[in-house]
Write a protein that holds these residues in place. Structure first.
Motif, PDB file in Angstrom:
ATOM      1  N   MET A   1      10.971  -1.516   9.193  1.00  0.00           N
ATOM      2  CA  MET A   1      10.409  -2.581   9.129  1.00  0.00           C
ATOM      3  C   MET A   1      11.246  -3.924   8.664  1.00  0.00           C
ATOM      4  O   MET A   1      11.664  -2.920   7.032  1.00  0.00           O
ATOM      5  CB  MET A   1       9.134  -2.011   8.308  1.00  0.00           C
ATOM      6  N   THR A   3      10.379  -5.795   6.292  1.00  0.00           N
ATOM      7  CA  THR A   3       9.702  -6.712   4.952  1.00  0.00           C
ATOM      8  C   THR A   3       9.791  -5.693   3.529  1.00  0.00           C
ATOM      9  O   THR A   3       9.513  -5.013   3.809  1.00  0.00           O
ATOM     10  CB  THR A   3       8.101  -7.045   5.376  1.00  0.00           C
ATOM     11  N   ASP A   5       8.113  -3.521   1.030  1.00  0.00           N
ATOM     12  CA  ASP A   5       6.766  -2.933   0.678  1.00  0.00           C
ATOM     13  C   ASP A   5       5.772  -3.552   0.226  1.00  0.00           C
ATOM     14  O   ASP A   5       6.351  -4.413  -1.063  1.00  0.00           O
ATOM     15  CB  ASP A   5       7.066  -1.740  -0.336  1.00  0.00           C
ATOM     16  N   PHE A   6       4.859  -3.613  -0.184  1.00  0.00           N
ATOM     17  CA  PHE A   6       3.947  -4.299  -0.695  1.00  0.00           C
ATOM     18  C   PHE A   6       3.210  -3.730  -1.624  1.00  0.00           C
ATOM     19  O   PHE A   6       2.003  -2.960  -1.549  1.00  0.00           O
ATOM     20  CB  PHE A   6       2.529  -4.921   0.369  1.00  0.00           C
ATOM     21  N   ARG A   7       3.158  -4.498  -2.561  1.00  0.00           N
ATOM     22  CA  ARG A   7       2.432  -3.700  -4.033  1.00  0.00           C
ATOM     23  C   ARG A   7       0.933  -4.404  -4.307  1.00  0.00           C
ATOM     24  O   ARG A   7       1.291  -5.617  -4.609  1.00  0.00           O
ATOM     25  CB  ARG A   7       3.297  -4.279  -5.196  1.00  0.00           C
ATOM     26  N   PHE A   8       0.107  -3.273  -4.830  1.00  0.00           N
ATOM     27  CA  PHE A   8      -0.813  -4.216  -4.382  1.00  0.00           C
ATOM     28  C   PHE A   8      -1.453  -3.940  -6.320  1.00  0.00           C
ATOM     29  O   PHE A   8      -1.119  -3.456  -7.218  1.00  0.00           O
ATOM     30  CB  PHE A   8      -2.384  -3.115  -3.960  1.00  0.00           C
ATOM     31  N   PRO A  10      -4.398  -5.727  -7.899  1.00  0.00           N
ATOM     32  CA  PRO A  10      -5.463  -5.469  -8.324  1.00  0.00           C
ATOM     33  C   PRO A  10      -6.681  -6.651  -8.693  1.00  0.00           C
ATOM     34  O   PRO A  10      -7.253  -7.606  -8.455  1.00  0.00           O
ATOM     35  CB  PRO A  10      -7.042  -4.003  -9.339  1.00  0.00           C
ATOM     36  N   GLN A  12      -5.272  -9.611  -8.063  1.00  0.00           N
ATOM     37  CA  GLN A  12      -5.791 -10.886  -7.023  1.00  0.00           C
ATOM     38  C   GLN A  12      -6.551 -10.848  -6.212  1.00  0.00           C
ATOM     39  O   GLN A  12      -6.589 -11.663  -5.688  1.00  0.00           O
ATOM     40  CB  GLN A  12      -4.431 -10.464  -6.366  1.00  0.00           C
ATOM     41  N   VAL A  13      -7.376  -9.612  -6.629  1.00  0.00           N
ATOM     42  CA  VAL A  13      -8.409  -9.752  -5.286  1.00  0.00           C
ATOM     43  C   VAL A  13      -9.569 -10.778  -6.095  1.00  0.00           C
ATOM     44  O   VAL A  13      -9.931 -11.529  -4.878  1.00  0.00           O
ATOM     45  CB  VAL A  13      -9.526  -8.042  -5.708  1.00  0.00           C
ATOM     46  N   TYR A  17      -7.986 -16.127  -4.825  1.00  0.00           N
ATOM     47  CA  TYR A  17      -8.671 -16.655  -3.799  1.00  0.00           C
ATOM     48  C   TYR A  17      -9.006 -17.986  -4.846  1.00  0.00           C
ATOM     49  O   TYR A  17     -10.601 -17.633  -4.779  1.00  0.00           O
ATOM     50  CB  TYR A  17      -9.470 -15.974  -3.007  1.00  0.00           C
ATOM     51  N   VAL A 131       5.292  -8.991  14.449  1.00  0.00           N
ATOM     52  CA  VAL A 131       4.412  -9.289  13.003  1.00  0.00           C
ATOM     53  C   VAL A 131       4.114 -10.475  12.328  1.00  0.00           C
ATOM     54  O   VAL A 131       4.798  -9.690  11.488  1.00  0.00           O
ATOM     55  CB  VAL A 131       3.280  -7.334  13.116  1.00  0.00           C
ATOM     56  N   ASN A 133       3.091 -12.537   9.538  1.00  0.00           N
ATOM     57  CA  ASN A 133       1.004 -12.791   8.939  1.00  0.00           C
ATOM     58  C   ASN A 133       2.206 -14.776   7.956  1.00  0.00           C
ATOM     59  O   ASN A 133       2.587 -14.696   7.867  1.00  0.00           O
ATOM     60  CB  ASN A 133       1.112 -12.019   7.313  1.00  0.00           C
ATOM     61  N   ALA A 135      -0.691 -16.188   5.902  1.00  0.00           N
ATOM     62  CA  ALA A 135      -2.138 -16.440   5.131  1.00  0.00           C
ATOM     63  C   ALA A 135      -1.862 -17.245   4.981  1.00  0.00           C
ATOM     64  O   ALA A 135      -3.075 -17.371   4.891  1.00  0.00           O
ATOM     65  CB  ALA A 135      -1.920 -15.710   3.809  1.00  0.00           C
ATOM     66  N   LEU A 200       7.659  -6.615  10.598  1.00  0.00           N
ATOM     67  CA  LEU A 200       6.749  -7.173  10.318  1.00  0.00           C
ATOM     68  C   LEU A 200       7.159  -8.687   8.570  1.00  0.00           C
ATOM     69  O   LEU A 200       8.265  -8.385   8.122  1.00  0.00           O
ATOM     70  CB  LEU A 200       6.015  -5.916   9.692  1.00  0.00           C
ATOM     71  N   ASP A 202       6.559 -11.854   6.332  1.00  0.00           N
ATOM     72  CA  ASP A 202       5.264 -13.168   5.871  1.00  0.00           C
ATOM     73  C   ASP A 202       6.241 -14.458   6.108  1.00  0.00           C
ATOM     74  O   ASP A 202       7.067 -14.554   5.547  1.00  0.00           O
ATOM     75  CB  ASP A 202       5.107 -12.284   3.729  1.00  0.00           C
TER      76      ASP A 202
ATOM     77  N   GLU B 105      -5.083 -14.066   3.335  1.00  0.00           N
ATOM     78  CA  GLU B 105      -4.426 -12.557   2.898  1.00  0.00           C
ATOM     79  C   GLU B 105      -3.981 -12.189   4.051  1.00  0.00           C
ATOM     80  O   GLU B 105      -3.994 -12.467   5.716  1.00  0.00           O
ATOM     81  CB  GLU B 105      -5.063 -10.342   3.119  1.00  0.00           C
ATOM     82  N   VAL B 123      -2.097   0.792  -4.597  1.00  0.00           N
ATOM     83  CA  VAL B 123      -1.208   1.138  -3.183  1.00  0.00           C
ATOM     84  C   VAL B 123       0.074   0.699  -3.160  1.00  0.00           C
ATOM     85  O   VAL B 123      -0.846  -0.691  -3.711  1.00  0.00           O
ATOM     86  CB  VAL B 123      -2.312   1.844  -2.018  1.00  0.00           C
ATOM     87  N   ILE B 125       2.080  -0.381   0.065  1.00  0.00           N
ATOM     88  CA  ILE B 125       1.551  -0.523   0.968  1.00  0.00           C
ATOM     89  C   ILE B 125       3.149  -0.020   1.965  1.00  0.00           C
ATOM     90  O   ILE B 125       3.828  -0.749   1.155  1.00  0.00           O
ATOM     91  CB  ILE B 125       1.391  -1.959   1.529  1.00  0.00           C
TER      92      ILE B 125
END
Lengths: 208, 208
Positions: A1, A3, A5-8, A10, A12-13, A17, A131, A133, A135, A200, A202, B105, B123, B125
């Motif tokens: 791919m 793009t 890798d997307f690192r999370f 938390p 951000q949760v 937004y 694909v 995104n 957002a 993929l 963004d 998102e 994680v 992704i």
């Protein structure tokens, strides 16, 4: 791919937004409960972490989710079929056939249907190519490579002109959207390298 | 891709979706216009070919579109993290972390958020692994391979148990949904072959 890798993160949760952002999202224009007709409230339901539109009468929580746009790059003898948009937005600019996926469809059915509706071309959907995104606009664009079953095509209510382009003729300056530019770039670069890969991506956008 | 190419039949555009079928689709439960609160009618708008819920007062056409479910197969030192569902449907059965994508998102953000919400795992992704069409339920499931940033995990409101499984321990008979079986099969088979491929699958389902 193609793009990174997307690192999370938390954090951000909760902080990703803001209320002011999400209230402008598509679908947050609901005024009345679609089940019972009472005026909805905007609140974070128990156990949730995002504001939703909630009915104070029948207690329905009205979720709003991203939409899928499906499309195809239709090919006949190495030529690419593009459509000139007859409708807003970006009327007069060029695009591959694409549109919102409908209930009851697979991604491939949607891409083939949109191709026929916009160009009268009948295609065999091949592999998943892009694909994308978006957002900020609550959209995911999913685009396939496609082989035309015959060279037949024609104008439609949505397309004022439908024609084949050789790679060197692609009207890069007159493409309707950045997703069109991305998808055609993926298609051309892959074909020049003799490979088929999944992209993929963004797409960063700022709201108008 | 592991699916056969999809060939388009234009007759499907009109006959593939009977009124009796589409009226049962999710989202066709709208009774009142969410913009102005008046009772909606179900009709095929001018220039359209599918029935929509239309407001006779403010003339808003209320489209209903498929939803995206995003998820991940979180891995730590070759072990796979699965969650036992604490909520209906299929309470008590095992699944990879997954859930509906939210507005604002990207697919990757959604997969990472759902993983944290259901398993407390953080994680990174990685690549797109499975795209599963469930046309009968108006859903597309999009699943990624993911690397855990640490072995930390824990139970949540949605998961009564969260634990690592070696490949040979995967509870195949106690998985929550066919999409879970599909995704874990894709993951295990690819890893045994030492490859990472994209699986585009159409899941046939009959309505209850």
């Amino acid at each position: 791919m193609k793009t990174s890798d997307f690192r999370f993160d938390p954090s951000q949760v909760r902080t990703g937004y803001s209320h002011s952002t999400i209230f402008k999202e598509d679908g947050f224009g609901m005024n009345y409960c679609s089940s019972c007709g009472v005026r909805v409230l905007t609140q974070v339901p128990e156990g949730d972490h995002l504001p939703r539109q909630v009915c104070p009468s029948c207690h329905t929580i009205h979720y709003s989710n991203p939409k899928i746009l499906v499309g195809a790059i239709p090919v006949w003898e190495r030529k690419i079929l593009l459509c000139r948009r007859a409708i807003a937005p970006r009327e007069g600019y060029w695009t591959m056939p694409s549109g919102f996926m409908e209930n009851g469809e697979t991604l491939q059915m949607g891409a083939a249907r949109e191709t026929f509706e916009e160009s009268l071309a009948r295609v065999t959907i091949e592999d998943l190519m892009s694909v994308i995104n978006i957002a900020a606009h609550n959209q995911v664009h999913i685009l396939f490579r496609a082989q035309m079953d015959s060279p037949e095509h024609g104008v439609t209510l949505e397309s004022s002109e439908v024609r084949f382009f050789e790679e060197a003729e692609i009207p890069w300056a007159d493409l309707a959207f950045r997703t069109v530019t991305q998808a055609l770039t993926h298609f051309v670069e892959d074909r020049q390298r003799g490979q088929r890969t999944l992209h993929l991506v963004d797409l960063e956008t700022t709201r108008p």
